[in-house]
Structures are given as C-alpha cells and as structure tokens.
Design a protein around this motif. Structure first.
Motif: not given
Length: 147
Positions: A65-70, A76-84, A124-130
């Motif tokens: 709802x905030x227009x941010x990607x999933x 589980x404990x990491x802030x690093x993420x990927x987007x689909x 975003x430093x936590x964005x690792x890829x997709x």
C-alpha cells in the motif's frame, strides 16, 4: 515483456506475447541440466543473451500500500532482501497469487523497468537482487543484473 506488447495489452486487451528473456532462461535451464554445470562454456552464449535482453524489457512486481516492492528476505534475521519480478502477464498472475498468500497487506501490480531496478539498487544497501518468475523459473540475478 516488450513495452509495446504491454501497451497493446492494456489498450486492446490483446494477448501479450511471451518475454524473450523468459525463453532464454528456459533454454539456459535446459542446457544447464544436460551439462550438469552452470560454468560450462556452452552456456556463455545464453548468459550473454540473457544479459543483453534484460535491459530491453519491462517487468512486473508486487507493491504494498506504500508503493514499496514486496521484499523477500534472504534469512530470518537479515535485512538483506530480493524482490520478485515477472516477465509477462501470465507469470505475474500465477506468481502473484502465490506470493500474496504470504503477506497480509493488499498487494498490487507495478510495472518496473531495468532503470527502476537500478534506482532501487543505488538507493538501498540491503537490496541484493531479484528473482525472475519465482514460482516457475526461479532465476536469480544480483542488483547489477549479473548471475
């Protein structure tokens, strides 16, 4: 998916064509399975085609709802993420239904360009890829569109 195909789909509800990237990923997966090594020299041409095709297509993702990607966190404990991301309307329809079950928020489709993905990577430093077509092809690329 090609931008013109998507615009035609929106305007005329005409079936949108397949993504060339999706087809290259399928060829890559089949060859890797036969060769039993992702470092095989025979795959270099397909890897090059994937890298060359990626910047020329648009993709679909899910936003909250905030227009941010999933965000799919790496641990589980990491802030690093990927987007689909999804290569076409059909992949989006199937994949988004599965992903939406994991989130409580109302999720919607957003069109992404490779430039949009690059902006996320820069900001975003936590964005690792997709992960491309996570429910079917499950093909990962890092934030610089490398394997």
């Amino acid at each position: 998916m090609d931008l013109k195909d998507y615009e035609n789909y929106q305007k005329n509800n005409v079936k949108a064509s397949k993504s060339q990237l999706k087809e290259y990923i399928q060829i890559y997966a089949e060859m890797a399975r036969k060769l039993k090594s992702e470092d095989a020299l025979e795959l270099e041409v397909i890897k090059k085609n994937i890298k060359n095709t990626f910047p020329n297509e648009i993709y679909f993702t899910l936003v909250d709802e905030a227009e941010k990607p999933v965000k799919l966190t790496l641990t589980e404990k990491s802030k690093e993420y990927i987007i689909p991301i999804f290569t076409d309307i059909r992949e989006y329809a199937i994949g988004s239904a599965k992903i939406s079950k994991l989130f409580l928020d109302k999720l919607e489709m957003k069109v992404l360009t490779p430039e949009d993905i690059s902006k996320i990577a820069d900001s975003d430093e936590y964005f690792q890829g997709f992960v491309i077509n996570p429910h079917s092809q499950n093909f990962n690329m890092d934030k610089n569109a490398n394997f």
